[in-house]
Every structure is written in C-alpha cells, then in structure tokens.
Write an enzyme that holds these catalytic residues in place. Structure first.
Site, PDB file in Angstrom:
ATOM      1  N   HIS A 120       0.817  -1.213   0.000  1.00  0.00           N
ATOM      2  CA  HIS A 120       0.000   0.000   0.000  1.00  0.00           C
ATOM      3  C   HIS A 120       0.849   1.261   0.000  1.00  0.00           C
ATOM      4  CE1 HIS A 120      -3.009  -2.959   1.896  1.00  0.00           C
ATOM      5  NE2 HIS A 120      -3.255  -2.845   0.618  1.00  0.00           N
ATOM      6  N   CYS A 131       5.422  16.875  -9.960  1.00  0.00           N
ATOM      7  CA  CYS A 131       6.738  16.465 -10.465  1.00  0.00           C
ATOM      8  C   CYS A 131       7.242  15.174  -9.817  1.00  0.00           C
ATOM      9  CB  CYS A 131       7.756  17.585 -10.270  1.00  0.00           C
ATOM     10  SG  CYS A 131       8.305  17.766  -8.562  1.00  0.00           S
ATOM     11  N   GLY A 188       0.886 -10.524  12.749  1.00  0.00           N
ATOM     12  CA  GLY A 188       0.001  -9.387  12.968  1.00  0.00           C
ATOM     13  C   GLY A 188      -0.957  -9.100  11.836  1.00  0.00           C
TER      14      GLY A 188
HETATM   15 ZN    ZN Z   1       6.897  19.188  -7.484  1.00  0.00          ZN
END
Ligand code: ZN
Length: 248
Positions: A120, A131, A188
């Site tokens: 994840h 960017c 877990g």
């Molecule tokens: Zn940036």
C-alpha cells in the site's frame, strides 16, 4: 506455547529462505492504530469520503486536515517495537530476506530491514502530485495546508488511496518471494484482504511452512498455517529469537 516457540526456532534454523508477511497487528504496539476493526480509523472516518483518491483530488486541503495531518502526527513519533526489531534481527542473522507488508508506517525500514515490499505504498514519504519529487513526511512543514513541493505542486502521501491500484511490481515480486521461500512468517495480520491473503496460500502451495503469530485465530489458522503462536508480535518474536540464538 513454549513448545511452539521451540518449534518455530527449529523451523527457522532449518529454513534456507524465510519471508515475512505483516499487517497492522505488528504496529499496534508502536501506537499505530489499525484502519480496520475495533478502534480503527475507519470507525471514525468513512474511508470512501476521506481516503479515496477522488476525495483527495477534489479537496486536498480537507483530506489533509481531517486525515493526513493526524496520521502524520502518529507516524512521525512512532518507533519500531520488538516485533519489527525481531524481523530485523532475523535479517541480520541471514535468515529473513524480504518483508511483505500491508503497513504504510515505514517501521520495518526504521528497524533495519532492507528489503520491504509495501503493498500500500508508504506514509513515511510524501510525493509531489506534479513532479513526483519525494519528501520525508516528518520533514514536511504543515503550517500551510495542503503542503507544497518547491515546484508548487501539492504533496500527497506516497501511499495507495482507495480507488488506486496496488503497485504491480510489488504484487509480482511478492508472489515470486512467496513461491520461493521455505518458511513464511505471518505476523500481525489475519490476511483476509487481498492481495496479502494470497501470499500464505502461494507459499503453502509451493511447499513452504507457514507460521502464524497473531493474538487470535484467523481464517489462515488450521487452513493454511502449520501452527499459530498466539500472542503479541513483540513478545513472541523476542522468545523465538532467544531460542533461535541458542540453537544456531
Ligand atoms: Zn513538485
């Protein structure tokens, strides 16, 4: 339980390649609340309202204010516990190579594991939406919300929101590692959420032992796991490592 600790130490000593699959349960001792289940963040927030990528792109400031700021506070101050440290020690002993985790807290890397597959993504880093420049979350200044990149783009967690794909390379590598290990430690996690749920099955089908460390029985217990060591991740890992050090 002592017998099972002994068994796990012997199985680890005998195994050539060990992989670990971890979930929220390994981080609760570090003060990271789970998302799902009792006391989880999703008891307080509707994830579709607040953790869906559409919600973020629609109103990043709102999601930052309600969810991301709170998570930053929790994750910034969290430290690895004995569960994470135990897995790092297994790597240092040359046993464990890869940790596959559903967690986004970055605590496996903080403990010293060097090969961590994060299904994840990670909350330890923020990413510019324009960017893609990354910033360590703890160094991000949040006096203005949403925080921005030096290019002016909005920063978002480098984690997977609802409505986004699991990184495909993470999925592919995890399957490889699961099918190639001799022993998989499941720590877990009840492993009911895909794609994590698949990994112990792949390991088992490829002939690996599956050793579960969880505070209670899970759908894996008896079905997939060779055995369950019932308890908190930190305490159990400490006992296993201690035994393993005596053997090896
Ligand atoms: Zn940036």
């Amino acid at each position: 339980m002592d017998d099972l600790i002994q068994q796990a130490a012997e199985d680890l000593a005998a195994a050539g390649k060990v992989a670990a699959l971890t979930g929220a349960g390994i981080s609760t001792e570090s003060g990271i609340p789970p998302f799902r289940g009792k006391g989880g963040l999703w008891e307080r927030f509707d994830p579709m309202e607040i953790a869906h990528i559409d919600a973020f792109t629609r109103d990043p400031a709102r999601v930052w204010n309600i969810l991301v700021k709170e998570m930053k506070k929790i994750v910034d101050s969290a430290k690895p516990n004995d569960g994470h440290k135990g897995l790092a020690k297994l790597e240092a002993m040359g046993k464990l190579k890869t940790v596959i985790t559903q967690n986004i807290d970055g605590l496996h890397q903080a403990a010293g594991n060097t090969d961590v597959i994060e299904f994840h993504g990670t909350f330890a880093w923020q990413r510019c939406m324009d960017c893609s420049q990354k910033y360590e979350t703890r160094s991000v200044d949040i006096t203005e919300i949403p925080p921005r990149c030096s290019c002016g783009g909005i920063l978002r967690p480098d984690a997977v929101f609802f409505g986004e794909m699991i990184p495909q390379d993470a999925l592919w590598r995890s399957r490889q590692i699961a099918s190639d290990c001799d022993l998989m430690l499941v720590v877990g996690t009840s492993a009911v959420v895909q794609p994590a749920a698949l990994m112990p099955v792949v390991a088992k089908e490829s002939g690996a032992k599956v050793v579960e460390i969880n505070p209670e029985r899970t759908p894996l217990t008896d079905e997939i796991s060779d055995y369950l060591i019932m308890g908190a991740a930190g305490a159990v890992m400490n006992q296993i490592i201690e035994k393993l050090e005596q053997i090896s």
